[in-house]
Design an enzyme around this catalytic site. Structure first.
Site, PDB file in Angstrom:
ATOM      1  N   LYS A 208       0.834  -1.198   0.000  1.00 22.85           N
ATOM      2  CA  LYS A 208       0.000   0.000   0.000  1.00 22.85           C
ATOM      3  C   LYS A 208       0.871   1.250   0.000  1.00 22.85           C
ATOM      4  CE  LYS A 208      -3.730   2.197   2.695  1.00 22.85           C
ATOM      5  NZ  LYS A 208      -4.503   2.146   3.962  1.00 22.85           N
ATOM      6  N   SER A 284      -9.235   1.890   3.183  1.00 23.87           N
ATOM      7  CA  SER A 284      -8.440   2.623   2.220  1.00 23.87           C
ATOM      8  C   SER A 284      -7.361   1.774   1.527  1.00 23.87           C
ATOM      9  CB  SER A 284      -7.762   3.816   2.904  1.00 23.87           C
ATOM     10  OG  SER A 284      -6.917   3.405   3.962  1.00 23.87           O
ATOM     11  N   GLY A 305      -6.662   1.550   9.729  1.00 24.09           N
ATOM     12  CA  GLY A 305      -6.939   2.590  10.715  1.00 24.09           C
ATOM     13  C   GLY A 305      -8.409   2.662  11.109  1.00 24.09           C
ATOM     14  N   GLY A 306      -9.270   2.184  10.222  1.00 26.25           N
ATOM     15  CA  GLY A 306     -10.703   2.125  10.509  1.00 26.25           C
ATOM     16  C   GLY A 306     -11.309   1.001   9.703  1.00 26.25           C
ATOM     17  N   GLY A 307     -10.662  -0.169   9.802  1.00 23.29           N
ATOM     18  CA  GLY A 307     -11.073  -1.311   8.991  1.00 23.29           C
ATOM     19  C   GLY A 307     -10.450  -1.305   7.617  1.00 23.29           C
ATOM     20  N   SER A 308      -9.399  -0.507   7.421  1.00 25.11           N
ATOM     21  CA  SER A 308      -8.867  -0.266   6.080  1.00 25.11           C
ATOM     22  C   SER A 308      -8.188  -1.459   5.433  1.00 25.11           C
ATOM     23  CB  SER A 308      -7.883   0.906   6.120  1.00 25.11           C
ATOM     24  OG  SER A 308      -8.545   2.087   6.473  1.00 25.11           O
TER      25      SER A 308
END
Length: 606
Positions: A208, A284, A305-308
């Site tokens: 990533k 993301s 970071g939030g389910g990324s």
């Protein structure tokens, strides 16, 4: 705040809350009051939010109407704030597990992980594909190289051809043909000499573009980050994989700054779902999930970071694994947030995730607690029926998804009970929506703080319109809101610790909706779709906000043939058990795996 101060909730002490199945705690569904915006509409909204006077008023009503003020900003909590989700190890170790020192060389840890799966040393031929579709695994690559049926150079050449062919899918931000071929040539020579470093030697791995990886700049999905921050070395996780012989094939597309979950990037294109190219991948870590789903790589790195990691993995039908906070050293990852994000793994199978985890797990030198040894489950000798696993399920939360997802995930959990005799424990987990809003407050505040110095040297016109809206909201959070969010973090951790005293893991669907359609008006501006966004992150937040390990496994498809994932959330440092449970779930569902609309066979016979 004077006349603008709203009445906040006065929360009872965490110890006074009933977490049993018959609790009278009310389940609050996401109360999102914001229309979808893209194109001209999102531009106008960004301009208004950035205006000195109107912006403040709009932000006030936006936060008020979406219950941030009531549930977080002006709430009264008795708990002390918890700023970093670090978890002291309790000393518990799982049975049927190999334990390795976290600072052992990555090659040694991978060797031990391979032993957990059984050896491929005696296999004379590459594995024959199962009757139903399945993706090639790391061991498939290793045996193909060992037998001489193909070479890393041939695979690299095929990868380059397929990457070019799939350019309209926007999987990658950057890849360097000469660098890929150079790595592959070195790996091919090692295999010819019988000196392969590990089962990862010669395997294509994508990274990533939030993670430093030479020789590429790290853009974070922006057009400006590489201008103000130089990439000078590989990140820790990349160094580990490279030292094991992996071929790093490039930097994958991502939602700009990780500030969204659709994977629609106005600068590098919308990463498209291999199961339906008109649908989102999720984000993301959008490109990383897509390249694994499309067969270009059996393994990719993301940041969660939030389910990324887990969210796009579920939407693209692959495995997504996020370890405990601080399990993987964060050096070389963009400092977009401090206490939320974590390097994670996207893989074709649970077994591949195990091998990658073994390689990159370590001891973060910045952590203020002692990091335990790395546990690797002995999957080769797993007898799932001999274990008495207890799985916690909060019914109202579990069912807060589409009918297709609810039916598919409920069926998967029932299979675990029917086939293995595992027990489902019904529980109540209070204030799920409050945790989501507290996480949003935290990640927004940390992102705003971390990039503020960079933005001083950036032309605002270089930032995507949807991200400009997000940054305006992030910058509006004050210290009281941040502190209350951290109090909620401690409160939620207390709830989860009680749940884990009666169950081994928590089970949920991974997302509340399957992949939705990419609309043309979002291509140049990005989009704001907070309703779908809340549904996509509904089950993700505990893993990030509380620093807990979590894994998603593909378990089926909706009526349109789009993938559905089931998530298991574990206790701190329970990665070994999580991988074991995920492997058991995979064994019951992998036969139904369907071939994506867009797929490339890297080991196809010529």
């Amino acid at each position: 705040m004077g006349i603008f101060k709203d009445n906040g909730v006065v929360y009872k002490a965490a110890d006074d809350i009933d977490l049993g199945p018959d609790s009278d705690e009310f389940y609050l569904r996401a109360n999102v009051k914001a229309p979808r915006m893209a194109g001209l509409l999102v531009k106008v909204f960004a301009w208004l939010l950035e205006s000195p006077i109107l912006g403040g008023m709009l932000l006030y009503f936006l936060k008020k109407n979406n219950l941030i003020h009531k549930l977080v900003s002006f709430a009264e909590l008795q708990e002390e704030p918890l700023f970093v989700p670090l978890h002291p190890h309790q000393g518990d170790e799982e049975k049927e597990t190999i334990y390795i020192h976290p600072n052992a060389p990555p090659q040694e840890k991978i060797e031990e992980a391979a032993k957990c799966l059984g050896s491929f040393e005696n296999e004379q031929e590459p594995r024959i594909p199962q009757p139903s579709f399945h993706r090639w695994t790391l061991l498939d690559y290793a045996t193909s190289y060992k037998s001489g049926e193909t070479t890393p150079t041939k695979v690299a050449e095929r990868f380059i051809a397929c990457a070019k062919e799939s350019s309209d899918m926007s999987f990658f931000i950057n890849y360097c043909i000469d660098d890929i071929l150079s790595q592959a040539a070195e790996s091919t020579l090692r295999h010819q000499r019988g000196e392969a470093i590990s089962v990862l030697d010669g395997v294509p791995v994508a990274v990533k573009d939030e993670i430093d990886c030479m020789p590429y700049p790290t853009t974070g999905g922006t057009k400006w980050m590489q201008k103000v921050r130089e990439c000078r070395n590989d990140a820790y996780c990349v160094k580990c994989l490279r030292s094991c012989g992996a071929i790093i094939v490039g930097k994958t597309n991502m939602h700009e700054l990780g500030a969204g979950i659709s994977g629609i990037n106005p600068h590098y294109g919308a990463a498209r779902n291999p199961y339906n190219r008109s649908k989102i991948t999720g984000g993301s870590s959008s490109g990383s999930a897509a390249v694994v789903a499309a067969g270009l790589c059996p393994l990719a790195l993301g940041v969660d970071g939030g389910g990324s990691v887990r969210l796009p993995a579920a939407l693209c039908g692959v495995v997504g694994f996020k370890p405990t906070f601080s399990r993987v050293p964060h050096q070389g990852v963009l400092p977009i947030n401090y206490t939320i994000g974590m390097v994670g793994i996207l893989a074709a199978t649970v077994e591949d995730a195990l091998i990658a985890y073994a390689a990159i797990a370590g001891a973060d030198e910045s952590a203020t607690i002692a990091v335990p040894r790395v546990g690797l489950p002995l999957l080769k000798s797993a007898n799932y029926m001999s274990d008495h696993i207890k799985i916690a399920r909060y019914g109202k939360w579990f069912d807060d998804c589409t009918d297709d997802i609810k039916a598919c995930c409920s069926n998967a959990v029932a299979k675990l009970s029917d086939k293995y005799g595992w027990k489902t424990v019904e529980v109540t987990i209070p204030e799920i929506e409050v945790m989501r809003l507290s996480h949003y407050t935290t990640i927004g505040s940390e992102c705003s703080n971390s990039i503020k110095s960079y933005l001083q040297n950036v032309n605002k016109e270089e930032i995507g319109w949807d991200v400009r809206v997000g940054l305006a909201v992030y910058d509006s959070f004050d210290s009281n809101e941040y502190l209350n969010a951290q109090k909620m973090r401690r409160r939620q951790l207390q709830f989860h610790e009680k749940i884990f005293s009666v169950a081994d893991v928590i089970v949920t669907p991974t997302v509340g909706v399957t992949a939705y359609t990419i609309k043309d008006d979002a291509m140049n501006t990005g989009e704001l779709d907070y309703i779908n966004g809340a549904a996509l992150v509904r089950y993700q937040i505990a893993g990030n906000f509380l620093g807990l390990p979590a894994v998603t496994v593909p378990v089926g498809y909706d009526s349109n043939g789009l993938p559905i994932g089931l998530q298991f959330i574990g206790k701190p440092w329970s990665e070994s058990l999580l991988i074991y449970i995920a492997s058991a779930m995979q064994a019951l569902c992998i036969s139904g795996c369907k071939k994506p609309e867009v797929f490339y066979d890297m080991l196809a016979k010529e």
